[in-house]
Design an enzyme around this catalytic site. Structure first.
Site, PDB file in Angstrom:
ATOM      1  N   SER A 139       0.821  -1.210   0.000  1.00 43.85           N
ATOM      2  CA  SER A 139       0.000   0.000   0.000  1.00 43.85           C
ATOM      3  C   SER A 139       0.856   1.262   0.000  1.00 43.85           C
ATOM      4  CB  SER A 139      -0.961  -0.039   1.196  1.00 43.85           C
ATOM      5  OG  SER A 139      -1.891   1.006   1.136  1.00 43.85           O
ATOM      6  N   ASP A 284      -3.332   6.568  -3.257  1.00 45.65           N
ATOM      7  CA  ASP A 284      -2.091   6.017  -2.738  1.00 45.65           C
ATOM      8  C   ASP A 284      -1.586   4.963  -3.731  1.00 45.65           C
ATOM      9  OD1 ASP A 284      -3.962   4.031  -2.221  1.00 45.65           O
ATOM     10  OD2 ASP A 284      -3.094   3.475  -0.301  1.00 45.65           O
ATOM     11  N   ASP A 286      -1.461   1.744  -4.160  1.00 46.46           N
ATOM     12  CA  ASP A 286      -2.286   0.635  -4.644  1.00 46.46           C
ATOM     13  C   ASP A 286      -3.724   1.057  -4.897  1.00 46.46           C
ATOM     14  OD1 ASP A 286      -2.934   0.860  -1.909  1.00 46.46           O
ATOM     15  OD2 ASP A 286      -3.400  -1.279  -1.746  1.00 46.46           O
ATOM     16  N   ASP A 288      -6.256   2.068  -3.211  1.00 44.70           N
ATOM     17  CA  ASP A 288      -7.449   1.773  -2.413  1.00 44.70           C
ATOM     18  C   ASP A 288      -7.859   2.973  -1.569  1.00 44.70           C
ATOM     19  OD1 ASP A 288      -5.388   1.598  -0.556  1.00 44.70           O
ATOM     20  OD2 ASP A 288      -6.024  -0.328   0.283  1.00 44.70           O
TER      21      ASP A 288
END
Length: 536
Positions: A139, A284, A286, A288
């Site tokens: 992440s 961000d 990734d 999500d």
């Protein structure tokens, strides 16, 4: 075995020449070996996450293969697992290793065709009727980290007791060079992406589309998916920060690839100013999470975006069985909004894995203060996890409607403050080098709660490890303060941090600006006192 013997045993089974060479060079360095072999990455509800390198206390191919073998044992032969990966160092390698171990154990594995956002993997689990999913990502962690996140068949992240079952199964795995490895897995095509885009563009975005957006994927994997989603939804193409447009595992223009960190959004704010944008959006790495700012550089908090999106969704959906959910560390405003719209409201523990377990109705919206949102419609939530792409579409539709009326998101926030009272929230996050300091601080907070914070009496101290309000036990404390204020303190689940979440509610009897100024003074007083109490 002593440390050197354990290192040699690791070298003998490690399929990666780089980490084998790393350990070879460390033989004889007791301190370095102790750091890598004196502990191990623990598999929990966040899966695995840690720094890349050799040994059980690092993310590497041996650690990942052991995790995959443990997951295979819990699921059993014949089950189907979907695997996604981001653009971090070794993410694609870890994804292929996972597929090899799973298929070698008699399971069916499907791998995403390229680097895609985490919410697409969460969507794919349900779309393909899979039994589980694995997303290789860290992440918004630093560049040297990677991680391994596991989803169950409901498309949500795992929660206890499944995490403990997988962890116990991992502990039973022997040498990875003795694991049977398969080669017959499926590489998915873009039909999964098309289905995801169809689903997120069907959420209640609103009819307006005229809005100019400045956007950054922050060197992550969200860029191409977001641009295609905006095109399908009929929005003008966002202006994209060129230096951050392509995936870069070294995150070369940011010191910490998290939109919440100071300076992380500087480039997209500069672009917004130059392009005359109406709205600023950042994902961000990734994708999500979704960060939002307005012209002039004012970044909205996760609670502010959550409150705006909640009303947006409730205006665009129907039914008194609707449910909106947030966490115990997020603003209490969502409960008041739910009451005003006559819908169900629930609070969960921190994290979307818990949000998705809430009961009490048909969930149409969930959010957490850490920039995570899942936006749904009358058919429910297309993604059972936070989704920075779907949230970006909904925010763009909201901003476009405001622009049509000659207003901005800040005006909409003022409207909410007048209706419900000004709910102001702020974080206090303390990073430590010695993780034991966090446990000591939590023990002090339980044993000796403060009598006063920020000039307000602590009227109730709750130990969340005993469970509170029917929620499962968690490591945290919550202080209810006089005058409609609250503080929640908990250790971070993914980083060596102690995190505090502050909220004050100020009635708006005159100008909203006056109430905001008062709220800032109140939050500053809370921060000052709490920092003293924490003594870290």
């Amino acid at each position: 075995m002593n440390l050197a013997a354990r290192a040699r045993d690791w070298i003998a089974q490690d399929p990666d020449p780089e980490t084998r060479a790393e350990l070879e060079a460390l033989l004889g360095d007791e301190a370095a070996l102790a750091e890598r072999f004196g502990a191990k990455l623990e598999f929990g509800t966040a899966g695995l996450r840690g720094e890349l390198g050799a040994g059980p206390n690092r993310m590497n191919r041996v650690t990942v293969m052991r995790a995959a073998a443990g997951l295979a044992r819990v699921l059993g032969p014949g089950r189907h697992v979907v695997i996604g990966f981001d653009a971090r160092h070794n993410s694609d390698v870890f994804a292929r290793d996972t597929a090899a171990v799973l298929t070698g154990a008699g399971l069916k594995a499907s791998i995403m065709p390229a680097t895609f956002p985490t919410p697409l993997l969460a969507f794919a689990v349900r779309h393909l009727d899979a039994d589980a999913g694995v997303m290789v990502t860290a992440s918004h962690n630093p560049p040297r980290d990677n991680g391994y996140k596991v989803y169950w068949g409901d498309g949500a992240q795992i929660v206890p007791p499944i995490d403990a079952e997988i962890s116990a199964a991992i502990d039973q795995v022997g040498r990875v060079d003795e694991l049977p490895l398969g080669t017959e897995w499926t590489t998915l095509d873009r039909s999964v992406l098309d289905a995801y885009l169809d689903a997120v563009t069907a959420i209640p975005i609103g009819p307006e589309r005229e809005v100019r957006v400045a956007y950054t994927p922050m060197h992550g994997v969200g860029g191409s998916t977001l641009l295609e989603a905006f095109e399908r939804a009929g929005f003008p193409a966002p202006e994209v920060v060129a230096a951050q447009a392509e995936p870069d595992p070294d995150f070369s223009t940011v010191s910490f690839p998290n939109p919440e960190e100071p300076g992380a959004m500087d480039l997209v704010l500069e672009l917004a100013e130059a392009a005359g944008a109406d709205l600023v959006i950042a994902n961000d790495p990734d994708a999500d999470r979704c960060a939002v700012a307005v012209p002039g550089g004012r970044q909205l908090t996760g609670d502010e975006v959550g409150a705006l999106l909640a009303e947006h969704v409730l205006r665009g959906t129907k039914g008194d069985d609707r449910l909106v959910v947030t966490t115990i560390v997020s603003s209490s405003l969502l409960g008041k909004i739910a009451s005003a719209y006559g819908v169900h409201y629930a609070e969960s523990l921190t994290g979307f894995k818990w949000i998705m377990k809430a009961n009490g109705g048909r969930m149409v919206f969930g959010y957490e203060e850490a920039l995570g949102y899942s936006v749904g419609g009358d058919a429910g939530l297309p993604v059972h996890d936070k989704d920075g792409i779907g949230a970006a579409l909904a925010v763009a539709g909201l901003a476009a409607a405001a622009k049509r009326d000659g207003r901005t998101l800040l005006d909409l926030l003022d409207d909410q403050a007048r209706r419900y009272g000004l709910h102001a929230t702020a974080p206090l996050s303390i990073r430590v080098s010695d993780i034991s300091l966090i446990a000591e601080a939590m023990e002090r907070l339980r044993a000796h709660p403060p009598r006063e914070l920020g000039g307000r009496e602590v009227v109730r101290a709750e130990d969340l490890s005993a469970g509170a309000g029917g929620l499962p036990p968690t490591d945290g404390v919550r202080y209810r303060l006089a005058g409609d204020a609250r503080v929640v303190i908990r250790p971070s689940g993914t980083e060596p941090k102690l995190k505090a979440y502050l909220e004050v509610v100020v009635p708006v009897t005159g100008e909203v600006a006056e109430a905001r100024a008062q709220a800032e003074r109140d939050l500053d007083a809370l921060r000052t006192d709490l920092a003293t109490v924490l003594a870290l």
